[in-house]
Design a protein around this motif. Structure first.
Motif, PDB file in Angstrom:
ATOM      1  N   GLY A   1       0.799  -1.224   0.000  1.00  0.00           N
ATOM      2  CA  GLY A   1       0.000   0.000   0.000  1.00  0.00           C
ATOM      3  C   GLY A   1       0.826   1.265   0.000  1.00  0.00           C
ATOM      4  O   GLY A   1       0.270   2.361   0.090  1.00  0.00           O
ATOM      5  N   GLY A   2       2.158   1.126  -0.051  1.00  0.00           N
ATOM      6  CA  GLY A   2       3.026   2.296  -0.153  1.00  0.00           C
ATOM      7  C   GLY A   2       3.534   2.837   1.170  1.00  0.00           C
ATOM      8  O   GLY A   2       4.257   3.842   1.196  1.00  0.00           O
ATOM      9  N   GLU A   3       3.211   2.193   2.293  1.00  0.00           N
ATOM     10  CA  GLU A   3       3.676   2.663   3.599  1.00  0.00           C
ATOM     11  C   GLU A   3       4.953   1.908   3.972  1.00  0.00           C
ATOM     12  O   GLU A   3       4.985   1.098   4.914  1.00  0.00           O
ATOM     13  N   GLU A   4       6.029   2.188   3.240  1.00  0.00           N
ATOM     14  CA  GLU A   4       7.265   1.420   3.385  1.00  0.00           C
ATOM     15  C   GLU A   4       7.901   1.584   4.756  1.00  0.00           C
ATOM     16  O   GLU A   4       8.447   0.633   5.318  1.00  0.00           O
ATOM     17  N   SER A   5       7.855   2.780   5.307  1.00  0.00           N
ATOM     18  CA  SER A   5       8.486   3.029   6.603  1.00  0.00           C
ATOM     19  C   SER A   5       7.848   2.161   7.691  1.00  0.00           C
ATOM     20  O   SER A   5       8.545   1.514   8.478  1.00  0.00           O
ATOM     21  N   ARG A   6       6.509   2.160   7.738  1.00  0.00           N
ATOM     22  CA  ARG A   6       5.824   1.315   8.724  1.00  0.00           C
ATOM     23  C   ARG A   6       6.101  -0.162   8.474  1.00  0.00           C
ATOM     24  O   ARG A   6       6.254  -0.947   9.409  1.00  0.00           O
TER      25      ARG A   6
ATOM     26  N   VAL B   1      11.993  -8.515   5.805  1.00  0.00           N
ATOM     27  CA  VAL B   1      13.104  -7.582   6.003  1.00  0.00           C
ATOM     28  C   VAL B   1      13.969  -7.536   4.752  1.00  0.00           C
ATOM     29  O   VAL B   1      14.384  -6.465   4.284  1.00  0.00           O
ATOM     30  N   CYS B   2      14.247  -8.718   4.202  1.00  0.00           N
ATOM     31  CA  CYS B   2      15.087  -8.807   3.009  1.00  0.00           C
ATOM     32  C   CYS B   2      14.455  -8.034   1.846  1.00  0.00           C
ATOM     33  O   CYS B   2      15.148  -7.325   1.098  1.00  0.00           O
TER      34      CYS B   2
ATOM     35  N   VAL C   1      16.287  -4.952  -0.147  1.00  0.00           N
ATOM     36  CA  VAL C   1      16.569  -5.064  -1.577  1.00  0.00           C
ATOM     37  C   VAL C   1      15.964  -3.895  -2.343  1.00  0.00           C
ATOM     38  O   VAL C   1      16.621  -3.278  -3.188  1.00  0.00           O
ATOM     39  N   VAL C   2      14.708  -3.575  -2.071  1.00  0.00           N
ATOM     40  CA  VAL C   2      14.059  -2.517  -2.855  1.00  0.00           C
ATOM     41  C   VAL C   2      14.607  -1.145  -2.523  1.00  0.00           C
ATOM     42  O   VAL C   2      14.406  -0.205  -3.289  1.00  0.00           O
ATOM     43  N   THR C   3      15.312  -1.009  -1.394  1.00  0.00           N
ATOM     44  CA  THR C   3      15.934   0.276  -1.067  1.00  0.00           C
ATOM     45  C   THR C   3      17.428   0.264  -1.368  1.00  0.00           C
ATOM     46  O   THR C   3      18.150   1.177  -0.958  1.00  0.00           O
ATOM     47  N   GLY C   4      17.914  -0.789  -2.062  1.00  0.00           N
ATOM     48  CA  GLY C   4      19.296  -0.822  -2.527  1.00  0.00           C
ATOM     49  C   GLY C   4      20.318  -1.191  -1.474  1.00  0.00           C
ATOM     50  O   GLY C   4      21.525  -1.022  -1.691  1.00  0.00           O
ATOM     51  N   GLN C   5      19.908  -1.733  -0.340  1.00  0.00           N
ATOM     52  CA  GLN C   5      20.846  -2.092   0.727  1.00  0.00           C
ATOM     53  C   GLN C   5      21.264  -3.566   0.577  1.00  0.00           C
ATOM     54  O   GLN C   5      20.985  -4.415   1.422  1.00  0.00           O
TER      55      GLN C   5
ATOM     56  N   LEU D   1       9.677  -1.997 -12.004  1.00  0.00           N
ATOM     57  CA  LEU D   1      10.892  -2.615 -11.498  1.00  0.00           C
ATOM     58  C   LEU D   1      12.049  -1.619 -11.651  1.00  0.00           C
ATOM     59  O   LEU D   1      12.876  -1.752 -12.543  1.00  0.00           O
ATOM     60  N   PRO D   2      12.127  -0.593 -10.798  1.00  0.00           N
ATOM     61  CA  PRO D   2      13.073   0.486 -11.040  1.00  0.00           C
ATOM     62  C   PRO D   2      14.522   0.047 -11.128  1.00  0.00           C
ATOM     63  O   PRO D   2      15.223   0.404 -12.049  1.00  0.00           O
ATOM     64  N   PHE D   3      15.044  -0.765 -10.145  1.00  0.00           N
ATOM     65  CA  PHE D   3      16.451  -1.082 -10.295  1.00  0.00           C
ATOM     66  C   PHE D   3      16.659  -2.206 -11.295  1.00  0.00           C
ATOM     67  O   PHE D   3      17.737  -2.361 -11.861  1.00  0.00           O
ATOM     68  N   PHE D   4      15.637  -2.980 -11.605  1.00  0.00           N
ATOM     69  CA  PHE D   4      15.721  -3.843 -12.786  1.00  0.00           C
ATOM     70  C   PHE D   4      15.902  -2.954 -14.020  1.00  0.00           C
ATOM     71  O   PHE D   4      16.622  -3.304 -14.943  1.00  0.00           O
ATOM     72  N   GLY D   5      15.203  -1.814 -14.004  1.00  0.00           N
ATOM     73  CA  GLY D   5      15.347  -0.889 -15.123  1.00  0.00           C
ATOM     74  C   GLY D   5      16.774  -0.375 -15.247  1.00  0.00           C
ATOM     75  O   GLY D   5      17.307  -0.236 -16.357  1.00  0.00           O
TER      76      GLY D   5
END
Length: 847
Positions: free
Chosen positions: A633-638, A666-667, A671-675, A780-784
């Protein structure tokens, strides 16, 4: 001149010629085995495996043709010697670390001493490639030369061979679907097809007619509509590029489930019309009469999908625009006599001819009567039927053939003992068949009585299940309804499947794969039990629906799961654990279908109820679902905070499956934040923890995240290995969306490994597939970013003109061809898992 091979220092084997049985073997998962054992131990295991196979094959005069790679290629002068040698080899490897897959085919390859050449060699190799570790596949040519019982796996298309091949399995162990390129699920009939050549030709011609996109084979029960449809559809498989698929609707009673059932058969993960789109597809919808109201939706589907055709069997007309009706006639007299004699295994005489005529030449009536030839002559059968025909009649306006069929079934029923009659009526409570265990518990069946009903053709038994032809089941159902024990039997049926669902729920993490497979077979019984309880016992209905929530999610029965869970929660009969469980899975399904407001509300309430109940395990599982809903739903921080807290809770509980699920959450966020540096250790832990897991939701997450981490540091070889493993799981689960992501990943690794044409061709296939699915690679931004980095370099190396041509070639490929290309470069494989996976761990939103 004889060609000789020194198999070892003590023996010399002659190279067979003429009719030869070829055997290919290969180690499955050799790279994973190398990682597990280490180089030295793997080298020893490989040598031990070759020694064991060579000893077994040499003991039966096997001729070693080649030992390339991890496999062996042998030839035998006889099929029986080859199979005996294979059995011995498999037994010798059973306790070791190496699992081999084996393909066996008999033909007449050309000698090219010391080797062989010709299509038979390629076919044997393709058969081996279709198998899984521990599995032995035989061709039809080999099967014909053996006395052993083997398992018929049906007809399959093999790469480079235009005609489907009949494949058989040695032994009864269960394996995932074969790695073939078949594009049909038409069931293989258990008996020969007699007559009907003209009818098959006419039906095939109708389906080919562009003006007849909805063809209904109409007629009363017992006329052979289903068999005619199967034979006609079988003739058309090669003419429909996207396949010919059979959808059995006999157990379905709710018209709203017809489209869902079709979607499940096709593996659609989105709106059915969008999934089919402009594919050339033929659907065979069998037994539509009890859900004929769905015809309006089917017509809308045809309008939305220009290359779709429907071949329907029904006892009544659909009466919608565009319907072309083909009335299925009874058999012609010579064909009826031929069918009766074939089934009864007798020669024709005057009594047989008269008997067939009195049965109106109806196929089912003939089969029922033929089953009695073991105890009665045709003349005696004729006399008994003559006595009964007038006693069992439908209404004045009913079709006479239906009257005859009812009389035939009634006659067979009358010949049963009282105990058999009681069991026959009770067995109608099962929808879609049942296991022996269920029959014993629900209807007090015993094996002897069941076998007697099977022998009398009133009950059938295949693959450990007892079931009835729907026409016969309807007659038995009338008898059950007319008895004084109908409610009691249905109550016992509901109790049995409710108890089963609770057992499955308790074991959903540890044995989820096993239970999901079993519940697919029992789905119609589960539906029947739910329908019985819905109005009679709301509390049990709530309990039942909640216990099945995980299964509906795992197998993507989203529409049905949502509808039943909402109905269960509509009546407030409990505000504790049962409500919490139903809310957990309804909220999870809401999130997966984009209803985020409802999802968060329901999941937050579920967590609160679990905490009030003091159930930390269920509370942790519900928080996991809440974390995914927040993320989607887009609430990544929570979501990050919740997943990290959940991991601490799960570790504290010592619950292995919940720890793995929390690690996946957690993984995902890392991954989606590039860590990637922080994600990789967790991905390795997840991969190790899920190695033998049956948690159907998260089985492939480790491979996916490890592939992402390897791609980040440009370790293309390792990334390809993990991506291929993830793709295998996606193929086994028929999760098309996940397949597109993994194949895009394989396009990236191919580019990184400078297989440029393969890379750009796969990119084109994925681009076309995403367009078909109505989504975009922009999700898929970093796939992009990797696409620009790696595929951009591949296109530059190819040059603009060649890259554009190859990309267009990829877009023009079928999805089966794209999958095959993605797997083509693979030197070894990991066991594919036959499990539908849900979107979250693999269809990584935000990548």
């Amino acid at each position: 001149m004889l060609n000789l091979l020194a198999a070892d220092d003590a023996s010399v084997t002659v190279q067979p010629s003429g009719t030869v049985t070829l055997v290919f073997t290969d180690i499955e998962g050799s790279t994973a085995l190398l990682d597990e054992l280490g180089a030295e131990a793997f080298k020893e295991a490989l040598a031990d495996h070759r020694r064991a196979v060579r000893e077994a094959f040499g003991a039966h005069s096997g001729y070693e043709v080649d030992d390339a790679g991890d496999g062996l290629f042998y030839a035998f002068a006889s099929a029986s010697a080859a199979v005996t040698a294979v059995v011995q080899a498999m037994a010798s490897l059973a306790d070791g670390p190496v699992r081999i897959r084996v393909g066996v085919h008999t033909g007449e390859p050309l000698l090219d001493p010391p080797k062989y050449v010709g299509p038979d060699v390629h076919k044997a190799a393709r058969i081996m490639s279709a198998a899984h570790g521990g599995q032995v596949l035989l061709s039809g040519a080999t099967r014909e030369l053996l006395a052993e019982d083997v398992l018929d796996l049906g007809r399959h298309r093999l790469k480079d061979f235009s005609e489907p091949a009949s494949l058989f399995q040695l032994g009864s162990d269960r394996f995932p679907p074969l790695r073939t390129i078949s594009n049909t699920n038409l069931p293989l009939p258990l008996s020969s097809f007699v007559g009907r050549e003209q009818e098959v030709t006419e039906v095939v011609a109708l389906v080919r007619d562009e003006a007849a996109r909805l063809v209904t084979l109409a007629g009363p029960g017992g006329t052979g509509k289903t068999r005619l449809a199967l034979e006609a559809a079988g003739e058309l498989v090669s003419e429909f590029g996207a396949g010919v698929f059979w959808v059995g609707l006999a157990p379905v009673r709710d018209p709203a489930l017809v489209v869902d059932t079709i979607a499940q058969t096709l593996g659609a993960k989105q709106e059915l019309a969008r999934h089919i789109s402009d594919k050339q597809l033929l659907l065979v919808l069998d037994n539509l009469e009890q859900v004929a109201e769905s015809a309006v939706e089917l017509v809308a589907l045809l309008q939305a999908c220009p290359n779709l055709r429907l071949l329907v069997t029904s006892r009544e007309l659909l009466r919608v625009d565009g319907e072309v009706v083909y009335p299925v006639p009874a058999l012609a007299e010579p064909e009826a006599v031929e069918l009766f004699c074939a089934r009864a295994r007798i020669e024709s005489d005057e009594a047989v001819v008269e008997l067939c005529g009195r049965l109106d030449n109806l196929p089912l009536a003939l089969e029922l009567a033929a089953a009695r030839v073991r105890v009665l002559t045709p003349a005696q059968i004729l006399e008994r039927i003559s006595q009964r025909l007038d006693l069992f009649t439908a209404g004045r306006d009913a079709d006479p053939r239906q009257q005859t069929l009812r009389a035939t079934i009634a006659w067979s029923y009358d010949l049963l003992s009282p105990d058999e009659q009681r069991l026959f009526a009770r067995m109608a409570v099962f929808r879609g068949g049942c296991t022996l265990e269920a029959a014993e518990e629900v209807v007090d069946a015993n094996l002897d009585a069941l076998q007697s009903l099977v022998d009398k053709s009133l009950l059938r038994h295949t693959e450990e299940r007892f079931w009835m032809l729907e026409t016969i089941r309807e007659y038995a159902h009338e008898l059950l309804d007319g008895s004084n024990e109908a409610d009691a039997i249905r109550g016992r049926h509901a109790d049995h499947y409710l108890a089963l669902s609770e057992l499955a729920y308790t074991a959903r993490f540890e044995r989820g794969l096993t239970w999901a497979r079993r519940f697919e077979e029992e789905h119609d019984n589960l539906r029947a039990a739910l329908e019985h309880l819905q109005d009679r016992d709301p509390l049990q209905y709530l309990q039942f629906a909640g216990a099945l929530g995980w299964f509906w999610m795992a197998r993507a029965h989203f529409t049905e799961g949502s509808r039943r869970l909402e109905a269960a929660l509509a009546s407030t009969v409990e505000d504790g654990p049962l409500t919490a469980r139903a809310l957990t899975y309804l909220g999870a399904i809401d999130a997966m279908q984009g209803r985020f407001v409802d999802a968060l509300s329901r999941l937050e309430r579920a967590v609160a109820l679990w905490q009030i109940a003091g159930d930390e395990t269920e509370s942790t599982a519900a928080r996991d679902e809440l974390g995914w809903a927040l993320y989607e739903g887009g609430e990544e921080s929570r979501a990050v905070d919740l997943f990290q807290q959940n991991l601490e809770y799960a570790r504290g509980l010592g619950h292995h499956a919940l720890v793995s699920r929390s690690i996946a959450g957690v993984c995902q966020m890392l991954v989606v934040t590039g860590q990637f540096a922080r994600a990789e250790p967790l991905a390795l832990e997840l991969h190790a923890s899920m190695r033998d897991s049956e948690d159907v939701v998260f089985m492939c997450a480790g491979d996916h995240y490890l592939a992402d981490c390897a791609m980040h540091r440009r370790d293309y070889t390792l990334a390809e290995q993990h991506r291929l493993s993830a793709l295998e799981t996606a193929l086994a689960s028929e999760n098309v969306m996940q397949q597109t992501i993994e194949i895009l990943g394989l396009a990236l690794t191919a580019a990184g490994l400078r297989r440029d044409e393969e890379a750009v061709r796969l990119e084109g296939a994925v681009d076309a597939k995403y367009e078909e699915l109505g989504t975009s690679l922009a999700l898929l931004p970093f796939f992009g970013a990797w696409r620009e980095r790696d595929l951009g370099a591949a296109r530059a190396r190819l040059g603009e003109a060649r890259a554009s041509a190859v990309f267009d070639e990829g877009r023009a490929m079928t999805w089966d061809q794209a999958v095959e290309l993605a797997l083509e470069k693979k030197s070894d494989t990991s066991p594919a898992r036959s499990v539908p996976l849900r979107r979250r761990p693999t269809q990584i939103a935000g990548e």
